[in-house]
Design a protein around this motif. Structure first.
Motif, PDB file in Angstrom:
ATOM      1  N   THR A   4      27.290  40.970  18.749  1.00  0.00           N
ATOM      2  CA  THR A   4      27.088  42.379  19.051  1.00  0.00           C
ATOM      3  C   THR A   4      27.383  42.740  20.501  1.00  0.00           C
ATOM      4  N   GLY A   5      26.950  41.942  21.451  1.00  0.00           N
ATOM      5  CA  GLY A   5      27.106  42.287  22.853  1.00  0.00           C
ATOM      6  C   GLY A   5      28.505  42.099  23.408  1.00  0.00           C
ATOM      7  N   MET A   6      29.404  41.484  22.659  1.00  0.00           N
ATOM      8  CA  MET A   6      30.725  41.183  23.202  1.00  0.00           C
ATOM      9  C   MET A   6      31.527  42.433  23.505  1.00  0.00           C
ATOM     10  N   SER A   7      31.329  43.508  22.774  1.00  0.00           N
ATOM     11  CA  SER A   7      32.127  44.709  23.016  1.00  0.00           C
ATOM     12  C   SER A   7      31.824  45.320  24.372  1.00  0.00           C
ATOM     13  N   THR A   8      30.675  44.999  24.947  1.00  0.00           N
ATOM     14  CA  THR A   8      30.320  45.528  26.262  1.00  0.00           C
ATOM     15  C   THR A   8      30.337  44.442  27.328  1.00  0.00           C
ATOM     16  N   PHE A   9      30.845  43.263  27.003  1.00  0.00           N
ATOM     17  CA  PHE A   9      30.876  42.152  27.957  1.00  0.00           C
ATOM     18  C   PHE A   9      31.829  42.451  29.106  1.00  0.00           C
ATOM     19  N   THR A  10      31.335  42.331  30.313  1.00  0.00           N
ATOM     20  CA  THR A  10      32.161  42.481  31.507  1.00  0.00           C
ATOM     21  C   THR A  10      32.005  41.205  32.320  1.00  0.00           C
ATOM     22  N   PRO A  11      33.099  40.479  32.544  1.00  0.00           N
ATOM     23  CA  PRO A  11      32.967  39.237  33.293  1.00  0.00           C
ATOM     24  C   PRO A  11      32.527  39.516  34.726  1.00  0.00           C
ATOM     25  N   PRO A  12      31.705  38.618  35.288  1.00  0.00           N
ATOM     26  CA  PRO A  12      31.277  38.812  36.673  1.00  0.00           C
ATOM     27  C   PRO A  12      32.455  38.663  37.634  1.00  0.00           C
ATOM     28  N   PRO A  13      32.352  39.230  38.821  1.00  0.00           N
ATOM     29  CA  PRO A  13      33.476  39.206  39.772  1.00  0.00           C
ATOM     30  C   PRO A  13      33.602  37.872  40.508  1.00  0.00           C
ATOM     31  N   TYR A  14      34.098  36.862  39.811  1.00  0.00           N
ATOM     32  CA  TYR A  14      34.272  35.558  40.449  1.00  0.00           C
ATOM     33  C   TYR A  14      35.472  35.541  41.384  1.00  0.00           C
ATOM     34  N   SER A  15      36.382  36.495  41.246  1.00  0.00           N
ATOM     35  CA  SER A  15      37.592  36.499  42.057  1.00  0.00           C
ATOM     36  C   SER A  15      37.292  36.523  43.543  1.00  0.00           C
ATOM     37  N   ASP A  16      36.213  37.207  43.968  1.00  0.00           N
ATOM     38  CA  ASP A  16      35.943  37.269  45.393  1.00  0.00           C
ATOM     39  C   ASP A  16      35.447  35.941  45.950  1.00  0.00           C
ATOM     40  N   ARG A  17      35.156  34.971  45.100  1.00  0.00           N
ATOM     41  CA  ARG A  17      34.731  33.650  45.560  1.00  0.00           C
ATOM     42  C   ARG A  17      35.903  32.675  45.671  1.00  0.00           C
ATOM     43  N   LEU A  18      37.080  33.101  45.212  1.00  0.00           N
ATOM     44  CA  LEU A  18      38.265  32.254  45.254  1.00  0.00           C
ATOM     45  C   LEU A  18      39.067  32.512  46.521  1.00  0.00           C
ATOM     46  N   PRO A  19      39.879  31.524  46.931  1.00  0.00           N
ATOM     47  CA  PRO A  19      40.783  31.787  48.062  1.00  0.00           C
ATOM     48  C   PRO A  19      41.673  32.987  47.733  1.00  0.00           C
ATOM     49  N   ALA A  20      42.071  33.724  48.769  1.00  0.00           N
ATOM     50  CA  ALA A  20      42.828  34.967  48.580  1.00  0.00           C
ATOM     51  C   ALA A  20      44.071  34.781  47.719  1.00  0.00           C
ATOM     52  N   ASN A  21      44.801  33.683  47.905  1.00  0.00           N
ATOM     53  CA  ASN A  21      46.032  33.490  47.132  1.00  0.00           C
ATOM     54  C   ASN A  21      45.753  33.069  45.685  1.00  0.00           C
ATOM     55  N   TRP A  22      44.504  32.835  45.311  1.00  0.00           N
ATOM     56  CA  TRP A  22      44.142  32.513  43.932  1.00  0.00           C
ATOM     57  C   TRP A  22      43.593  33.718  43.193  1.00  0.00           C
ATOM     58  N   SER A  23      43.256  34.752  43.908  1.00  0.00           N
ATOM     59  CA  SER A  23      42.597  35.909  43.311  1.00  0.00           C
ATOM     60  C   SER A  23      43.548  36.721  42.446  1.00  0.00           C
ATOM     61  N   THR A  24      42.966  37.373  41.460  1.00  0.00           N
ATOM     62  CA  THR A  24      43.708  38.250  40.562  1.00  0.00           C
ATOM     63  C   THR A  24      43.152  39.654  40.720  1.00  0.00           C
ATOM     64  N   SER A  25      44.012  40.594  40.791  1.00  0.00           N
ATOM     65  CA  SER A  25      43.582  41.980  40.897  1.00  0.00           C
ATOM     66  C   SER A  25      42.782  42.363  39.659  1.00  0.00           C
ATOM     67  N   GLU A  26      41.708  43.096  39.853  1.00  0.00           N
ATOM     68  CA  GLU A  26      40.873  43.540  38.729  1.00  0.00           C
ATOM     69  C   GLU A  26      41.673  44.424  37.772  1.00  0.00           C
ATOM     70  N   SER A  27      42.740  45.066  38.261  1.00  0.00           N
ATOM     71  CA  SER A  27      43.531  45.961  37.419  1.00  0.00           C
ATOM     72  C   SER A  27      44.313  45.206  36.345  1.00  0.00           C
ATOM     73  N   VAL A  28      44.450  43.887  36.493  1.00  0.00           N
ATOM     74  CA  VAL A  28      45.174  43.095  35.491  1.00  0.00           C
ATOM     75  C   VAL A  28      44.528  43.255  34.115  1.00  0.00           C
ATOM     76  N   PHE A  29      43.210  43.339  34.084  1.00  0.00           N
ATOM     77  CA  PHE A  29      42.491  43.427  32.818  1.00  0.00           C
ATOM     78  C   PHE A  29      41.952  44.831  32.544  1.00  0.00           C
ATOM     79  N   SER A  30      42.392  45.828  33.277  1.00  0.00           N
ATOM     80  CA  SER A  30      41.820  47.165  33.142  1.00  0.00           C
ATOM     81  C   SER A  30      42.032  47.774  31.756  1.00  0.00           C
TER      82      SER A  30
END
Length: 125
Positions: A4-30
């Motif tokens: 039931t809860g999967m339709s509202t699942f939003t992954p936590p923002p782990y990207s800000d914990r990665l090195p800059a060249n490993w990060s993915t823009s949040e807009s990729v999954f928008s």
């Protein structure tokens, strides 16, 4: 079928914990809809639960400090009498270390390929 809860699942923002060249823009999954994705629905949720189980079991095997020399055996034994609520249902393991089949939320569908459109259609009968 997703829980039931999967339709509202939003992954936590782990990207800000990665090195800059490993990060993915949040807009990729928008515009990604997990409920419209058969890969997300049928494969990724089980993969997520597998990785979560490995993390939980590692914490049970070595809750703090350096890894003991018996970590592998501790990890294997940690799965006994243990379960957690994952995206695919309650996850638990049998005496061989395999997931208990009855612990998952499963859904079977009958589909046919429409030769004219080259698309699959759900058979409701």
């Amino acid at each position: 079928a997703l829980r039931t809860g999967m339709s509202t699942f939003t992954p936590p923002p782990y990207s800000d914990r990665l090195p800059a060249n490993w990060s993915t823009s949040e807009s990729v999954f928008s515009d990604f809809d997990i409920n419209a994705s058969s890969i997300g629905r049928d494969i990724a949720t089980f993969m997520y639960d597998a990785v979560a189980a490995a993390g939980f079991l590692a914490c049970r095997a070595a809750p703090q400090g350096p890894l003991p020399t018996t970590f592998g055996a501790n990890f294997y034994e940690a799965r006994r009498n243990w379960s957690f609520d994952g995206l695919t249902g309650s996850v638990s393991f049998d005496e061989n270390g395999d997931r208990v089949v009855a612990s998952g939320t499963w859904s079977l569908s009958n589909v046919l390929l429409d030769a004219a459109t080259n698309e699959f259609e759900l058979v409701l009968k």
